[in-house]
Write a protein that holds these residues in place. Structure first.
Motif, PDB file in Angstrom:
ATOM      1  N   ALA A 120       0.829  -1.208   0.000  1.00 22.97           N
ATOM      2  CA  ALA A 120       0.000   0.000   0.000  1.00 22.97           C
ATOM      3  C   ALA A 120       0.864   1.259   0.000  1.00 22.97           C
ATOM      4  CB  ALA A 120      -0.932  -0.009   1.211  1.00 22.97           C
ATOM      5  N   ALA A 121       1.976   1.229   0.763  1.00 23.58           N
ATOM      6  CA  ALA A 121       2.865   2.391   0.797  1.00 23.58           C
ATOM      7  C   ALA A 121       3.539   2.611  -0.549  1.00 23.58           C
ATOM      8  CB  ALA A 121       3.906   2.213   1.900  1.00 23.58           C
ATOM      9  N   VAL A 122       3.976   1.518  -1.201  1.00 25.25           N
ATOM     10  CA  VAL A 122       4.600   1.631  -2.522  1.00 25.25           C
ATOM     11  C   VAL A 122       3.615   2.225  -3.524  1.00 25.25           C
ATOM     12  CG1 VAL A 122       5.548   0.324  -4.467  1.00 25.25           C
ATOM     13  CG2 VAL A 122       6.249  -0.232  -2.131  1.00 25.25           C
ATOM     14  N   ALA A 123       2.394   1.708  -3.548  1.00 25.14           N
ATOM     15  CA  ALA A 123       1.394   2.199  -4.497  1.00 25.14           C
ATOM     16  C   ALA A 123       1.072   3.665  -4.237  1.00 25.14           C
ATOM     17  CB  ALA A 123       0.132   1.341  -4.400  1.00 25.14           C
ATOM     18  N   HIS A 124       0.932   4.016  -2.953  1.00 24.56           N
ATOM     19  CA  HIS A 124       0.598   5.398  -2.607  1.00 24.56           C
ATOM     20  C   HIS A 124       1.729   6.346  -2.997  1.00 24.56           C
ATOM     21  CE1 HIS A 124      -2.217   7.965  -0.334  1.00 24.56           C
ATOM     22  NE2 HIS A 124      -1.143   8.686  -0.069  1.00 24.56           N
TER      23      HIS A 124
END
Length: 717
Positions: free
Chosen positions: A582-586
């Motif tokens: 989720a952090a990578v995508a965000h």
């Protein structure tokens, strides 16, 4: 007269320097006899600044030892982005390894460069003529309008913005008090323009007088709308520029500040044994704002001090600046403090007594250690890595200091034979102080012969200035960059910087002796997020990963680089072994610029994302990548959909994100809409640093030919 009387009269202002030297040496002084100055008491007294209010300790930062007495005390700023290239170090990881290994990054002059003398060695950058205009959307004419220094600085600045996550939607949300978006100040430290010119032996046309400075052109290139200032104060140029940037942040003139430096030694007049090159940039924000926004903080700059000794001997200046910087940081080493008002001047080299002149001229090492300062980085400590690197010297010293703070390791240097663990200072009451470092240029003098001065001139210089008023400390003022040329962005990347090669001699006379000191502190600890106890990886919610680049080739190369990083564990420099999907995508959705060549893929795990990106990199193009990966090339499209600017469209896109309608969002993204503009800027403390967009310098573009042909004037073609 004996030696003591000669020096006493010189210090008292009744004997000129040349006559003092002559009397000490036993020779007859040439010219007029000594002129006796009127007694100091007969002169009109200098005004004494009225001390301002004394700010208290910095809440939540450091130990608050001592009260701050300088401007900006209590307003620390965070380094949220940092990138650079140095000799034999293409990135900061390589630069850190060179420091750990004690490597001397010295080499022969790279092939293709001209030299005034054969066989000499220095510290050089490779590939300085390589540039990727597509990354910045530049045509041939605009590219030719940037000299090599400006190109290198633009590349480093872009990488810094990307590494900090401020190249996309977050950049738009950096607003000034009046609501101006993209409020980022640009402060550029560059050596003499002639240093960026290849040695052609041909006279170049001077640039137009109205041409904006390099900082203004960088502001225009990156569309940054804060203050814009170019600084040349010699070796201290980068630290002086950073000092000015800190002042702008504290005054609220910008929401963030980009500070960069570059030095090149292309012209033979700038080349000598030990000469060095480099380029680096940092992105700064007020610490409170950086922590509230969930930024990744590499280090904290507590305070700074800048000054010129005037005509006084430069030696005592460093101690004064250290004392001022510590006072401005709210740090008071034992044995220092405000002088009594009736104590009189501290000596011929003492500065004017003001609100930031409280600390003693020299802070002993024990006093520094007592407030957590165990390190000083300067031109001496970086000499083996970058040589005599001019304007970029301070940047190399800061990068080296930040690396040691982040890794809690003290590197080998002139005063330390081998790397060592950096243990923090623990007080008697059990309080652990943050690790702190000084970064200075020119820095403390090398150890000298304890026997003292070696000749009459040295003895006179050690005694101090002939006129006590000459010792007044240069103000720590925002206009204090000697030779600073600043212009707020005008039009302009047209025309090439064409300084005459003879002007490329190192340094500017006006910058000689300018000193600068920073107090840098390790980043505050961030509470670790609790481990997730949700469903197994295969059952977790899907994430829409969006990627964009300037051209299809850039998109494929960047996808491949990201896949490699995710496959080998993801985080670097102590980052998490398994990055949160989720952090990578965000981060990709909000930290990167929205460009015309786009990719979208929906995945549930980091491994699945790495495989998808690697497959696309191997077989790029619409309809050719792996299943689930979709891409589009919008370079020939008429523009984003007409509905994108409507408020109703923003509400619709926000509703799609809220409802998890990933297919509809994918279609809008590939059709040209910016579906990320409605997302919250920060997800919390789960910030992750991702690799920068790949640069593809397909051709070597030169602002001037290395060897001009017949009938040319050496101007860019």
């Amino acid at each position: 007269m004996d030696t003591r009387e000669i020096l006493t009269r010189f210090k008292g202002g009744t004997l000129r320097r040349e006559h003092a030297v002559a009397l000490l040496a036993g020779t007859s002084p040439a010219g007029a006899p000594p002129v006796v100055a009127p007694p100091v008491a007969d002169r009109e007294p200098l005004p004494v600044p009225v001390p301002g209010p004394v700010p208290g300790p910095v809440p939540g930062v450091g130990d608050g030892a001592g009260a701050g007495t300088g401007a900006g005390a209590g307003t620390p700023c965070a380094v949220v982005g940092i990138q650079g290239r140095f000799p034999q170090a293409g990135d900061l990881e390589a630069f850190w390894r060179n420091g750990l290994q004690g490597r001397i990054a010295e080499a022969a002059l790279p092939g293709g460069r001209r030299s005034a003398c054969a066989g000499w060695r220095g510290h050089f950058l490779d590939g300085v003529e390589e540039f990727d205009p597509d990354l910045f959307g530049l045509g041939a004419r605009e590219t030719a309008g940037l000299d090599l220094r400006e190109r290198l600085l633009a590349q480093s600045a872009w990488q810094t913005l990307e590494s900090a996550g401020y190249a996309g939607a977050r950049l738009e949300r950096l607003t000034a008090p009046d609501g101006t978006a993209r409020s980022v100040g640009v402060y550029a430290a560059l050596g003499p323009a002639g240093g960026a010119l290849p040695g052609t032996g041909h006279r170049h046309t001077a640039p137009p007088a109205s041409r904006p400075g390099p900082a203004a052109r960088l502001s225009r290139l990156l569309d940054l709308r804060g203050p814009s200032l170019s600084v040349d104060s010699g070796d201290s140029s980068f630290l002086t520029a950073l000092h000015l940037a800190l002042g702008a942040l504290r005054a609220g003139e910008c929401a963030a500040a980009l500070v960069g430096a570059v030095e090149l030694r292309l012209h033979p007049a700038c080349q000598r044994p030990g000469a060095g090159e480099g380029v680096a940039a940092v992105l700064l924000k007020p610490l409170a704002a950086a922590r509230a926004d969930g930024d990744r903080v590499h280090a904290v700059i507590r305070s700074s001090a800048v000054g010129h000794p005037g005509r006084a001997a430069p030696g005592p200046q460093h101690g004064r600046l250290v004392g001022r910087a510590l006072a401005a940081a709210g740090l008071q080493p034992p044995g220092t403090g405000p002088r009594p008002p009736d104590a009189g001047p501290q000596g011929p080299d003492a500065g004017a007594q003001g609100p930031d002149a409280g600390a003693q001229l020299e802070v002993p090492d024990a006093g520094l250690e007592a407030v957590g300062v165990a390190l000083e980085e300067s031109s001496r400590t970086v000499a083996a890595l970058v040589g005599d690197a001019g304007a970029v010297t301070g940047a190399a010293a800061l990068v080296r200091a930040v690396g040691q703070l982040r890794h809690a390791v003290l590197l080998a240097g002139p005063d330390r034979p081998a790397p060592a663990a950096w243990e923090p200072v623990r007080r008697d009451d059990g309080t652990v102080l943050p690790r702190r470092a000084l970064v200075s240029v020119p820095g403390p003098a090398a150890p000298t012969d304890p026997a003292g001065p070696t000749d009459a001139a040295d003895a006179v210089d050690a005694a101090g200035p002939a006129d006590p008023t000459d010792a007044a400390d240069t103000a720590d003022a925002p206009d204090g960059a000697d030779g600073a040329d600043g212009a707020d962005g005008a039009d302009g990347a047209d025309g090439a910087d064409g300084a005459d090669g003879a002007d490329g001699a190192d340094g500017a006379d006006g910058g000689e002796g300018v000193g600068a000191v920073l107090v840098v502190e390790e980043a505050p600890a961030v509470p670790r997020a609790p481990a997730r106890t949700g469903p197994p990886p295969g059952a977790r919610p899907a994430e829409l990963v969006l990627l964009s680049a300037a051209t299809p080739a850039h998109l494929a190369a960047t996808a491949g680089r990201l896949a490699a990083r995710l496959s080998d564990g993801g985080g670097r420099d102590g980052g998490p072994a398994a990055p949160d999907l989720a952090a990578v995508a965000h981060e990709l959705r909000l930290g990167r610029a929205v460009l015309p060549c786009r990719l979208a893929v929906t995945v549930r795990t980091v491994a699945e994302l790495a495989d998808a990106l690697a497959g696309f990199a191997a077989h790029p193009g619409p309809g050719r990548g792996p299943a689930g990966v979709r891409s589009a090339d919008l370079r020939t499209a008429a523009g984003p959909p007409l509905i994108e600017e409507l408020q109703e469209t923003r509400a619709y896109v926000a509703a799609l994100w809220q409802g998890g309608r990933l297919e509809q969002l994918t279609r809008l993204w590939l059709a040209g809409a910016d579906v990320c503009a409605v997302l919250p800027a920060h997800p919390g403390p789960a910030a992750v640093e991702l690799p920068a967009t790949v640069e593809l310098p397909a051709t070597v573009l030169r602002p001037r030919p290395l060897e001009p042909g017949p009938g040319t004037d050496g101007a860019p073609q």
